[in-house]
Motif scaffolding. Structure first.
Motif, PDB file in Angstrom:
ATOM      1  N   LYS A 121      23.368  77.189  62.637  1.00  0.00           N
ATOM      2  CA  LYS A 121      22.096  76.831  62.011  1.00  0.00           C
ATOM      3  C   LYS A 121      21.337  78.074  61.554  1.00  0.00           C
ATOM      4  CE  LYS A 121      18.639  74.051  60.959  1.00  0.00           C
ATOM      5  NZ  LYS A 121      18.738  73.089  59.846  1.00  0.00           N
ATOM      6  N   PHE A 122      21.576  79.195  62.213  1.00  0.00           N
ATOM      7  CA  PHE A 122      20.831  80.422  61.908  1.00  0.00           C
ATOM      8  C   PHE A 122      21.626  81.386  61.023  1.00  0.00           C
ATOM      9  CE2 PHE A 122      18.917  78.624  65.629  1.00  0.00           C
ATOM     10  CZ  PHE A 122      17.567  78.838  65.444  1.00  0.00           C
ATOM     11  N   VAL A 123      22.823  80.959  60.593  1.00  0.00           N
ATOM     12  CA  VAL A 123      23.624  81.762  59.661  1.00  0.00           C
ATOM     13  C   VAL A 123      23.586  81.063  58.314  1.00  0.00           C
ATOM     14  CG1 VAL A 123      25.877  82.750  59.145  1.00  0.00           C
ATOM     15  CG2 VAL A 123      25.108  82.553  61.526  1.00  0.00           C
ATOM     16  N   THR A 124      22.944  81.683  57.358  1.00  0.00           N
ATOM     17  CA  THR A 124      22.734  81.049  56.058  1.00  0.00           C
ATOM     18  C   THR A 124      24.040  80.579  55.438  1.00  0.00           C
ATOM     19  OG1 THR A 124      20.872  82.532  55.708  1.00  0.00           O
ATOM     20  CG2 THR A 124      21.717  81.369  53.778  1.00  0.00           C
ATOM     21  N   GLY A 125      24.070  79.321  55.051  1.00  0.00           N
ATOM     22  CA  GLY A 125      25.243  78.764  54.387  1.00  0.00           C
ATOM     23  C   GLY A 125      26.305  78.214  55.316  1.00  0.00           C
ATOM     24  N   MET A 126      26.115  78.313  56.630  1.00  0.00           N
ATOM     25  CA  MET A 126      27.148  77.884  57.580  1.00  0.00           C
ATOM     26  C   MET A 126      26.818  76.554  58.256  1.00  0.00           C
ATOM     27  SD  MET A 126      29.497  80.169  57.407  1.00  0.00           S
ATOM     28  CE  MET A 126      30.486  79.914  58.878  1.00  0.00           C
ATOM     29  N   ASN A 127      25.560  76.137  58.225  1.00  0.00           N
ATOM     30  CA  ASN A 127      25.148  74.969  58.999  1.00  0.00           C
ATOM     31  C   ASN A 127      25.872  73.695  58.572  1.00  0.00           C
ATOM     32  OD1 ASN A 127      23.473  73.351  60.778  1.00  0.00           O
ATOM     33  ND2 ASN A 127      22.325  72.757  58.970  1.00  0.00           N
ATOM     34  N   VAL A 128      25.755  73.329  57.305  1.00  0.00           N
ATOM     35  CA  VAL A 128      26.345  72.077  56.833  1.00  0.00           C
ATOM     36  C   VAL A 128      27.871  72.090  56.945  1.00  0.00           C
ATOM     37  CG1 VAL A 128      26.602  70.548  54.851  1.00  0.00           C
ATOM     38  CG2 VAL A 128      24.378  71.544  55.354  1.00  0.00           C
ATOM     39  N   PRO A 129      28.569  73.174  56.508  1.00  0.00           N
ATOM     40  CA  PRO A 129      30.023  73.180  56.708  1.00  0.00           C
ATOM     41  C   PRO A 129      30.432  73.002  58.168  1.00  0.00           C
ATOM     42  CG  PRO A 129      29.397  74.908  55.186  1.00  0.00           C
ATOM     43  CD  PRO A 129      28.122  74.353  55.736  1.00  0.00           C
ATOM     44  N   MET A 130      29.690  73.611  59.092  1.00  0.00           N
ATOM     45  CA  MET A 130      30.039  73.476  60.508  1.00  0.00           C
ATOM     46  C   MET A 130      29.834  72.050  61.002  1.00  0.00           C
ATOM     47  SD  MET A 130      31.244  74.509  63.273  1.00  0.00           S
ATOM     48  CE  MET A 130      31.586  76.179  62.703  1.00  0.00           C
ATOM     49  N   LEU A 131      28.769  71.394  60.554  1.00  0.00           N
ATOM     50  CA  LEU A 131      28.529  70.012  60.959  1.00  0.00           C
ATOM     51  C   LEU A 131      29.602  69.076  60.412  1.00  0.00           C
ATOM     52  CD1 LEU A 131      24.653  69.766  60.524  1.00  0.00           C
ATOM     53  CD2 LEU A 131      25.930  69.927  62.662  1.00  0.00           C
ATOM     54  N   VAL A 132      29.952  69.260  59.143  1.00  0.00           N
ATOM     55  CA  VAL A 132      31.000  68.424  58.540  1.00  0.00           C
ATOM     56  C   VAL A 132      32.331  68.659  59.243  1.00  0.00           C
ATOM     57  CG1 VAL A 132      32.295  67.960  56.433  1.00  0.00           C
ATOM     58  CG2 VAL A 132      29.823  68.317  56.312  1.00  0.00           C
ATOM     59  N   LEU A 133      32.659  69.925  59.502  1.00  0.00           N
ATOM     60  CA  LEU A 133      33.917  70.253  60.171  1.00  0.00           C
ATOM     61  C   LEU A 133      33.945  69.696  61.593  1.00  0.00           C
ATOM     62  CD1 LEU A 133      36.612  71.761  59.970  1.00  0.00           C
ATOM     63  CD2 LEU A 133      35.440  73.803  60.828  1.00  0.00           C
ATOM     64  N   SER A 134      32.814  69.771  62.292  1.00  0.00           N
ATOM     65  CA  SER A 134      32.744  69.235  63.651  1.00  0.00           C
ATOM     66  C   SER A 134      33.013  67.735  63.649  1.00  0.00           C
ATOM     67  CB  SER A 134      31.368  69.509  64.263  1.00  0.00           C
ATOM     68  OG  SER A 134      31.134  70.890  64.372  1.00  0.00           O
ATOM     69  N   GLY A 135      32.440  67.040  62.670  1.00  0.00           N
ATOM     70  CA  GLY A 135      32.712  65.611  62.564  1.00  0.00           C
ATOM     71  C   GLY A 135      34.159  65.328  62.232  1.00  0.00           C
ATOM     72  N   ALA A 136      34.721  66.110  61.314  1.00  0.00           N
ATOM     73  CA  ALA A 136      36.105  65.904  60.893  1.00  0.00           C
ATOM     74  C   ALA A 136      37.092  66.132  62.035  1.00  0.00           C
ATOM     75  CB  ALA A 136      36.440  66.824  59.719  1.00  0.00           C
ATOM     76  N   LEU A 137      36.788  67.079  62.919  1.00  0.00           N
ATOM     77  CA  LEU A 137      37.691  67.409  64.014  1.00  0.00           C
ATOM     78  C   LEU A 137      37.393  66.620  65.290  1.00  0.00           C
ATOM     79  CD1 LEU A 137      37.944  71.281  63.515  1.00  0.00           C
ATOM     80  CD2 LEU A 137      39.615  69.536  62.888  1.00  0.00           C
ATOM     81  N   GLY A 138      36.495  65.638  65.173  1.00  0.00           N
ATOM     82  CA  GLY A 138      36.275  64.723  66.280  1.00  0.00           C
ATOM     83  C   GLY A 138      35.396  65.232  67.395  1.00  0.00           C
ATOM     84  N   TYR A 139      34.481  66.152  67.094  1.00  0.00           N
ATOM     85  CA  TYR A 139      33.575  66.643  68.138  1.00  0.00           C
ATOM     86  C   TYR A 139      32.696  65.497  68.628  1.00  0.00           C
ATOM     87  CZ  TYR A 139      30.242  69.655  70.555  1.00  0.00           C
ATOM     88  OH  TYR A 139      29.448  70.248  71.511  1.00  0.00           O
ATOM     89  N   ASP A 140      32.365  65.517  69.907  1.00  0.00           N
ATOM     90  CA  ASP A 140      31.616  64.433  70.539  1.00  0.00           C
ATOM     91  C   ASP A 140      30.284  64.169  69.817  1.00  0.00           C
ATOM     92  OD1 ASP A 140      29.451  63.645  72.851  1.00  0.00           O
ATOM     93  OD2 ASP A 140      31.422  62.763  73.248  1.00  0.00           O
ATOM     94  N   ARG A 141      30.066  62.902  69.434  1.00  0.00           N
ATOM     95  CA  ARG A 141      28.877  62.556  68.659  1.00  0.00           C
ATOM     96  C   ARG A 141      27.586  62.787  69.435  1.00  0.00           C
ATOM     97  NH1 ARG A 141      30.228  57.787  67.033  1.00  0.00           N
ATOM     98  NH2 ARG A 141      30.413  58.052  64.777  1.00  0.00           N
ATOM     99  N   ARG A 142      27.553  62.421  70.720  1.00  0.00           N
ATOM    100  CA  ARG A 142      26.325  62.579  71.501  1.00  0.00           C
ATOM    101  C   ARG A 142      25.954  64.045  71.672  1.00  0.00           C
ATOM    102  NH1 ARG A 142      27.692  59.068  76.703  1.00  0.00           N
ATOM    103  NH2 ARG A 142      29.660  60.148  76.307  1.00  0.00           N
ATOM    104  N   LYS A 143      26.955  64.885  71.928  1.00  0.00           N
ATOM    105  CA  LYS A 143      26.679  66.306  72.070  1.00  0.00           C
ATOM    106  C   LYS A 143      26.170  66.893  70.754  1.00  0.00           C
ATOM    107  CE  LYS A 143      30.128  67.206  75.697  1.00  0.00           C
ATOM    108  NZ  LYS A 143      31.379  67.932  76.022  1.00  0.00           N
ATOM    109  N   CYS A 144      26.804  66.494  69.651  1.00  0.00           N
ATOM    110  CA  CYS A 144      26.393  67.031  68.352  1.00  0.00           C
ATOM    111  C   CYS A 144      24.984  66.566  68.000  1.00  0.00           C
ATOM    112  CB  CYS A 144      27.383  66.600  67.271  1.00  0.00           C
ATOM    113  SG  CYS A 144      27.148  67.479  65.704  1.00  0.00           S
ATOM    114  N   THR A 145      24.666  65.303  68.290  1.00  0.00           N
ATOM    115  CA  THR A 145      23.323  64.792  68.011  1.00  0.00           C
ATOM    116  C   THR A 145      22.274  65.585  68.776  1.00  0.00           C
ATOM    117  OG1 THR A 145      24.169  62.558  67.598  1.00  0.00           O
ATOM    118  CG2 THR A 145      21.831  62.764  68.132  1.00  0.00           C
ATOM    119  N   PHE A 146      22.541  65.838  70.052  1.00  0.00           N
ATOM    120  CA  PHE A 146      21.598  66.617  70.863  1.00  0.00           C
ATOM    121  C   PHE A 146      21.403  68.012  70.280  1.00  0.00           C
ATOM    122  CE2 PHE A 146      20.899  69.752  74.244  1.00  0.00           C
ATOM    123  CZ  PHE A 146      19.684  69.308  74.731  1.00  0.00           C
TER     124      PHE A 146
END
Length: 219
Positions: A121-146
């Motif tokens: 979130k604090f690295v410009t340009g990395m936030n959205v790609p990391m969130l999309v990638l986390s979803g694509a690779l099946g990262y836990d939804r509750r942890k990501c939401t928090f």
């Protein structure tokens, strides 16, 4: 962009609280949906133009922006969760980001996902790609939401209160965002380099490991 943002925010002084909060909720959402959109700059400048007001009166604008960025961030994660696996199996993506690399990133997220999402979130340009990638690779939804809720609260508060501290000192603000743009260019360059060189480095590492194993067998 800075001049446009300054003139736009200056015009907000004529708005009542309701329309202003609605606008900042939209800005927060657009910051995630269309990453080049300067939502964070508008939040920063908004904090400066609200400098004379008590925090209690300026807080609704910050809360509205937070709601917009949070909603957009949750949406980015869900897009990755819904469509990402199919994209990751595509041929061109497999060549740039093979299954071995995907497995490594999945394991990393399993161990350090919360810290990674927070830092991105604090690295410009990395936030959205990391969130999309986390979803694509099946990262836990509750942890990501928090983590999305936590990171947006911290990140947006920092921008808003830095803006209040800078006030209407436009030279300070322009210098700060000049460094911000430089960070964006470097972050994008790093991401492209990682995508292009990462798979090759992994293959070379695998070949070296195989050679060492064969050498030990011969010994």
């Amino acid at each position: 962009i800075m001049e446009w943002a300054q003139s736009l925010v200056a015009g907000f002084r004529q708005l009542s609280q309701g329309p202003l909060c609605a606008l900042y909720a939209l800005f927060g959402f657009l910051q995630i949906l269309v990453p080049p959109f300067p939502g964070d700059i508008l939040l920063f400048l908004g904090g400066g133009f609200k400098q004379a007001e008590p925090v209690s009166r300026a807080a609704p604008m910050l809360a509205s922006y937070w709601a917009g960025t949070t909603l957009g961030s949750l949406g980015a994660f869900e897009v990755g969760r819904r469509f990402g696996a199919r994209v990751l199996r595509a041929g061109p993506v497999q060549r740039l980001f093979p299954e071995r690399a995907q497995t490594s990133v999945t394991r990393w997220l399993g161990s350090y996902g919360a810290v990674t999402i927070f830092a991105a979130k604090f690295v410009t340009g990395m936030n959205v790609p990391m969130l999309v990638l986390s979803g694509a690779l099946g990262y836990d939804r509750r942890k990501c939401t928090f983590m999305i809720v936590l990171t947006t609260v911290v990140h947006n508060a920092i921008f808003f209160f830095l803006g209040r501290a800078a006030g209407k000192n436009l030279s300070v603000i322009a210098g700060w965002f000049g460094r911000y743009r430089l960070a964006l260019v470097l972050a994008v360059a790093f991401l492209l380099g990682a995508l292009l060189l990462g798979p090759r480095l992994l293959r070379l590492s695998a070949l070296n490991t195989a050679d060492q194993t064969l050498s030990l067998i011969h010994i």
